[in-house]
Design an enzyme around this catalytic site. Structure first.
Site, mmCIF file in Angstrom:
data_model
loop_
_atom_site.group_PDB
_atom_site.id
_atom_site.type_symbol
_atom_site.label_atom_id
_atom_site.label_comp_id
_atom_site.label_asym_id
_atom_site.label_seq_id
_atom_site.Cartn_x
_atom_site.Cartn_y
_atom_site.Cartn_z
ATOM 1 C CG ASP A 10 -1.905 -13.358 0.584
ATOM 2 O OD1 ASP A 10 -1.160 -12.647 1.478
ATOM 3 O OD2 ASP A 10 -1.672 -14.613 0.365
ATOM 4 C CG HIS A 11 1.091 -12.383 -2.309
ATOM 5 N ND1 HIS A 11 0.859 -13.151 -1.161
ATOM 6 C CD2 HIS A 11 2.486 -12.334 -2.431
ATOM 7 C CE1 HIS A 11 1.928 -13.686 -0.578
ATOM 8 N NE2 HIS A 11 3.006 -13.106 -1.479
ATOM 9 C CD GLU A 63 0.418 -0.727 8.717
ATOM 10 O OE1 GLU A 63 -0.519 -0.608 8.028
ATOM 11 O OE2 GLU A 63 0.793 -0.010 9.566
ATOM 12 C CG HIS A 123 2.930 -3.112 6.145
ATOM 13 N ND1 HIS A 123 3.714 -2.998 7.079
ATOM 14 C CD2 HIS A 123 2.092 -1.994 5.654
ATOM 15 C CE1 HIS A 123 3.771 -1.622 6.942
ATOM 16 N NE2 HIS A 123 2.784 -1.184 6.122
ATOM 17 C CG HIS A 147 5.535 0.634 2.564
ATOM 18 N ND1 HIS A 147 4.676 1.707 2.192
ATOM 19 C CD2 HIS A 147 4.747 0.170 3.680
ATOM 20 C CE1 HIS A 147 3.987 2.307 3.233
ATOM 21 N NE2 HIS A 147 3.788 0.938 3.883
ATOM 22 C CG HIS A 164 -0.236 0.173 2.626
ATOM 23 N ND1 HIS A 164 -0.975 0.699 3.389
ATOM 24 C CD2 HIS A 164 0.827 0.368 3.015
ATOM 25 C CE1 HIS A 164 -0.433 1.093 4.564
ATOM 26 N NE2 HIS A 164 0.879 0.419 4.339
ATOM 27 C CB CYS A 185 3.398 5.412 5.225
ATOM 28 S SG CYS A 185 4.042 4.157 6.505
HETATM 29 NI NI NI Z 1 2.394 0.809 5.657
#
Ligand code: NI
Length: 143
Positions: free
Chosen positions: A81-82, A125, A43, A41, A16, A35
């Site tokens: 996911d992904h 997170e 998580h 990036h 995100h 961020c």
């Molecule tokens: Ni983040």
């Protein structure tokens, strides 16, 4: 009947970027820090789903875990996911913060719990970031 709760843990990895068109580029950097990096990036999220309800006297269970697993996997994990969270339609008007993610996940699951009721959504997170939501706001949001 006695009440109890059970918490299941699920995992998904997602990308995100925190950025809102309501702020200037400079303000976005100030509010979101790294961020806001344009390249985004990722998580490794840990999702904690807590269900509370009557303890079934026959089984000793609050809810059917295999069914809960199936629902959370199909509804939440498979969706995120992904993926890049910023591309999910639910986030077209909202930032992909942990605060907003737990609200969305609550809405996706609240009416699908096999037995008992959804008590809390927790989302880890990063090592130092944890978010949770327990349905404090009762009015329906659009997801
Ligand atoms: Ni983040």
């Amino acid at each position: 009947m006695e009440k109890g709760s059970v918490t299941r843990r699920y995992r998904f990895a997602a990308a995100h970027r925190l950025h809102t068109p309501h702020l200037s580029d400079e303000e976005n950097k100030t509010v979101f820090g790294k961020c806001n990096n344009p390249n985004g990036h990722g998580h490794n999220y840990a999702l904690l789903v807590t269900v509370r309800g009557d303890i079934n006297p026959s089984t000793g269970l609050v809810t059917e875990i295999p069914e809960l697993d199936r629902i959370v996997t199909e509804t939440v994990v498979a969706r995120f996911d992904h993926q890049d969270l910023n591309h999910d339609p639910a986030f077209s008007q909202r930032t992909t913060t942990g605060e907003n993610l737990v609200l969305l996940i609550w809405d996706l699951l609240v009416n699908r719990i096999p037995s008992g009721r959804l008590q809390k959504i927790g989302l880890i997170e990063t090592r130092d970031n944890y978010f949770e939501y327990s349905g404090e706001v009762m009015e329906k949001r659009s997801v």
